[in-house]
Design a protein around this motif. Structure first.
Motif, PDB file in Angstrom:
ATOM      1  N   LYS A 150       0.826  -1.210   0.000  1.00  9.28           N
ATOM      2  CA  LYS A 150       0.000   0.000   0.000  1.00  9.28           C
ATOM      3  C   LYS A 150       0.858   1.258   0.000  1.00  9.28           C
ATOM      4  O   LYS A 150       0.659   2.169  -0.817  1.00  9.28           O
ATOM      5  N   THR A 151       1.817   1.300   0.915  1.00  9.05           N
ATOM      6  CA  THR A 151       2.683   2.479   0.978  1.00  9.05           C
ATOM      7  C   THR A 151       3.508   2.611  -0.298  1.00  9.05           C
ATOM      8  O   THR A 151       3.740   3.721  -0.794  1.00  9.05           O
ATOM      9  N   THR A 152       3.945   1.482  -0.829  1.00  7.55           N
ATOM     10  CA  THR A 152       4.712   1.514  -2.069  1.00  7.55           C
ATOM     11  C   THR A 152       3.920   2.203  -3.171  1.00  7.55           C
ATOM     12  O   THR A 152       4.465   3.020  -3.919  1.00  7.55           O
TER      13      THR A 152
ATOM     14  N   PHE B 196       0.613  10.916   6.841  1.00  9.06           N
ATOM     15  CA  PHE B 196       1.286   9.649   7.111  1.00  9.06           C
ATOM     16  C   PHE B 196       0.672   8.916   8.292  1.00  9.06           C
ATOM     17  O   PHE B 196      -0.052   9.475   9.099  1.00  9.06           O
ATOM     18  N   GLN B 197       1.066   7.650   8.354  1.00  9.83           N
ATOM     19  CA  GLN B 197       0.528   6.770   9.378  1.00  9.83           C
ATOM     20  C   GLN B 197       0.960   7.176  10.779  1.00  9.83           C
ATOM     21  O   GLN B 197       0.154   7.234  11.689  1.00  9.83           O
ATOM     22  N   ASP B 198       2.248   7.456  10.928  1.00 12.38           N
ATOM     23  CA  ASP B 198       2.790   7.631  12.267  1.00 12.38           C
ATOM     24  C   ASP B 198       2.940   9.113  12.606  1.00 12.38           C
ATOM     25  O   ASP B 198       3.851   9.775  12.122  1.00 12.38           O
TER      26      ASP B 198
ATOM     27  N   LEU C 287      -4.096   9.468   2.169  1.00 12.50           N
ATOM     28  CA  LEU C 287      -4.134   9.254   3.609  1.00 12.50           C
ATOM     29  C   LEU C 287      -3.630   7.844   3.866  1.00 12.50           C
ATOM     30  O   LEU C 287      -4.352   6.868   3.644  1.00 12.50           O
ATOM     31  N   ASP C 288      -2.365   7.743   4.278  1.00 13.67           N
ATOM     32  CA  ASP C 288      -1.761   6.424   4.460  1.00 13.67           C
ATOM     33  C   ASP C 288      -1.968   5.979   5.905  1.00 13.67           C
ATOM     34  O   ASP C 288      -1.190   6.308   6.790  1.00 13.67           O
ATOM     35  N   GLU C 289      -3.028   5.242   6.120  1.00 16.91           N
ATOM     36  CA  GLU C 289      -3.399   4.769   7.461  1.00 16.91           C
ATOM     37  C   GLU C 289      -3.347   5.907   8.477  1.00 16.91           C
ATOM     38  O   GLU C 289      -2.623   5.829   9.468  1.00 16.91           O
ATOM     39  N   PRO C 290      -4.099   6.968   8.246  1.00 16.61           N
ATOM     40  CA  PRO C 290      -3.964   8.165   9.086  1.00 16.61           C
ATOM     41  C   PRO C 290      -4.434   7.953  10.522  1.00 16.61           C
ATOM     42  O   PRO C 290      -4.114   8.758  11.383  1.00 16.61           O
TER      43      PRO C 290
END
Ligand SMILES: Nc1ncnc2c1ncn2[C@@H]1O[C@H](COP(=O)(O)OP(=O)(O)OP(=O)(O)O)[C@@H](O)[C@H]1O
Ligand SMILES: [Mg+2]
Lengths: 283, 274
Positions: free
Chosen positions: B51-53, B95-97, B178-181
């Motif tokens: 997914k992030t890729t 980002f996620q983190d 929105l990468d796993e926000p």
């Protein structure tokens, strides 16, 4: 940060050796700044020869005794602080600036640039600083500036290695990716995001290196290619005093003690700073 | 608005030492999907599924190994430097983190202003204007101008994620990745952030590319959804259709594994109240 800083300061104050290191360094800096203004015999520092009082042992009148031309060793040692500290600092700063520049570029861009720069720094590391300094002195002539240049030349690879590793780790951090995704160029990424986050280990290394730099400056003075007399410097004071050993030991022991004190103080301070700024790197 | 056609991404394979090569990882294999303007497109997959890729390829932080990605009709693989800059102004990313994605040495003002500085030619804002806009953005995400001078460590995870959203909105993008926000946040905070994202989408007419491994969140937020498994899309379709009639075994197993597939009883409350 403030919380972490406060806790770090607490740890720093708790460890009495760090405080001792800070105390020694502050004392040396004070002496270096006040320099010739506080020595009892500034005329000796300026080069006055007074053969009538040569080789007086330490006493209430001459705290550290006098040397072969009747100069006050206490005055010379005190006056030498400025030159030794300045030269050491110059070496560390020049070395750090070159090293940070090289290491940051190598670590950030990688590839053949990294290969090339790191091979170069390995090469520099294999040449002992003393030999390199002698070569520079032979090529450019002796003198304080050349000596600093020569030592710094063998000094930067340490910083380049350190900074390269730190930059390689930091550039993978998500906030760097975030800035890249916003369109930031390499210059901005390095200046605003990567370098500000690796200052602590560089500062710690600089402080740990100061003592050793002073020692290297002194050893070059000792072999006679550094600071030239009559400018008082600990290494060249020792070098001249060599001929007076062992009978007139005080001419050598006090400049030697000064070198020891500086190395000792800066190392303690560096260790303390590491605990304060860079707790991960603690041994 | 966004078309991904047959995209593959293979990591590794570069020479290592004299003989070896780094092992190859097929992070994406022949992925095709399209995101329409104004919708929320969900991408679901387990950890390491690529997914992030895909988001990195969308922003051209990574070159694709095969296939094309078009944004508004332009092949992003062929963008000029100026075109790439424009793309990065139009596409924001969260980002996620929230702990790792904000530079600890920068104040909130600097963090939110930075994209405006980078794209100042496009936005035409001076220092004063940037700061005003930063304050405005902070208010929009539920913080305030009093937070401008603070540093990231002074904020909670949810607040940091709001700062990340404000930063992503700074250049006035129309597309948000929105990468796993919300996956790093507590459930109660998750719901707040999701509601914020929903409101922002309505106010600003944003298109969302929403990544998650949480089907409950996806069902709450997305109009259409794609399922990715080991770098391959296994299912694409309207969210409800996929939930009601999953076509692939993988989708069935995912939905079966959901703790409670009933949206009315999900921890986020009823879908988009009001
Ligand atoms: N720079 C890289 N070099 C080599 N392999 C990589 C690289 N980046 C990612 N990968 C690999 O590609 C695959 C997909 O990773 P990716 O980060 O896209 O997964 P993800 O779906 O985002 O997972 P998560 O839910 O954990 O964030 C993983 O197997 C990962 O190990
Ligand atoms: Mg991911």
């Amino acid at each position: 940060m403030s919380e972490r800083l406060r806790r770090g300061l607490y740890r720093f104050r708790r460890s009495w050796v760090s405080v001792l290191g800070l105390g020694i360094v502050c004392l040396l800096l004070l002496i270096a700044i006040l320099g010739p203004a506080i020595v009892p015999h500034p005329e000796h520092v300026a080069g006055l020869v007074q053969t009538g009082t040569r080789f007086q042992p330490p006493s209430a009148a001459w705290w550290f005794g006098t040397n072969e031309v009747g100069q006050d060793v206490f005055s010379l040692t005190l006056a030498g602080t400025r030159v030794s500290l300045l030269a050491g600092m110059a070496v560390v700063i020049v070395g750090a600036v070159i090293g940070v520049f090289v290491g940051a570029i190598a670590g950030f861009f990688g590839g053949w640039l990294d290969e090339g720069l790191m091979r170069l720094s390995d090469l520099m590391l294999t040449v002992p600083s003393l030999i390199l300094a002698m070569a520079v002195a032979a090529a450019l002539g002796p003198g304080t500036g050349n000596m600093i240049f020569a030592i710094a030349l063998s000094w930067w690879p340490g910083y380049a290695r350190l900074v390269r590793g730190e930059v390689m780790a930091k550039k993978e951090e998500q906030f760097v990716t975030a800035a890249r995704a916003m369109g930031a160029g390499s210059g901005r990424l390095l200046r605003r995001h990567v370098l500000p986050n690796i200052v602590s280990p560089v500062i710690v290394k600089m402080s740990l290196d100061m003592g050793f730099a002073i020692l290297t400056v002194a050893s070059l003075g000792f072999v006679g290619i550094g600071v030239k007399p009559p400018t008082p410097e600990w290494g060249s004071l020792l070098s001249v005093a060599r001929a007076n050993m062992p009978d007139y030991w005080w001419t050598a022991i006090f400049p030697g003690l000064a070198i020891f004190l500086a190395v000792f103080g800066f190392n303690l301070l560096g260790d303390g700073l590491r605990d304060l700024l860079d707790p991960k790197a603690r041994r | 608005m966004l078309e991904v056609e047959g995209v593959s991404k293979i990591y590794g394979g570069e020479r290592r030492g004299f003989f070896g090569r780094a092992p190859q990882v097929h992070a994406l294999s022949d992925v095709s999907l399209s995101v329409r303007r104004g919708e929320s497109f969900g991408l679901v997959g387990e950890s390491g599924s690529g997914k992030t890729t895909l988001t990195r390829c969308l922003l051209r932080l990574e070159e694709v190994s095969a296939g094309t990605i078009r944004f508004d009709g332009d092949d992003i693989g062929r963008l000029s430097a100026a075109g790439l800059r424009a793309l990065r102004a139009r596409v924001g990313i969260v980002f996620q983190d929230p702990y790792a994605s904000l530079n600890p040495r920068m104040s909130i003002a600097d963090i939110v202003c930075e994209p405006m500085e980078i794209h100042r030619a496009r936005l035409g804002l001076d220092g004063r204007g940037r700061r005003d806009r930063a304050a405005e953005l902070l208010e929009r995400v539920g913080l305030g101008p009093q937070h401008l001078g603070r540093f990231p460590h002074e904020f909670s995870g949810g607040q940091r994620q709001r700062i990340g959203i404000a930063r992503a909105l700074a250049t006035g993008p129309d597309f948000l990745i929105l990468d796993e926000p919300t996956s790093a946040l507590d459930v109660s905070v998750q719901a707040q952030v999701l509601n914020l994202l929903h409101d922002l989408q309505a106010q600003l007419g944003l298109t969302y590319f929403f990544i998650s491994h949480d089907l409950g969140v996806i069902r709450y937020v997305c109009d259409r959804v794609a399922l990715i498994y080991r770098g391959r899309l296994v299912e694409v379709g309207a969210t409800e259709a996929v939930f009601q009639n999953p076509a692939s075994d993988y989708a069935r197993s995912l939905i079966a594994a959901m703790p409670d597939p009933d949206p009315d009883r999900s921890p986020f409350g009823p879908r988009f109240p009001g």
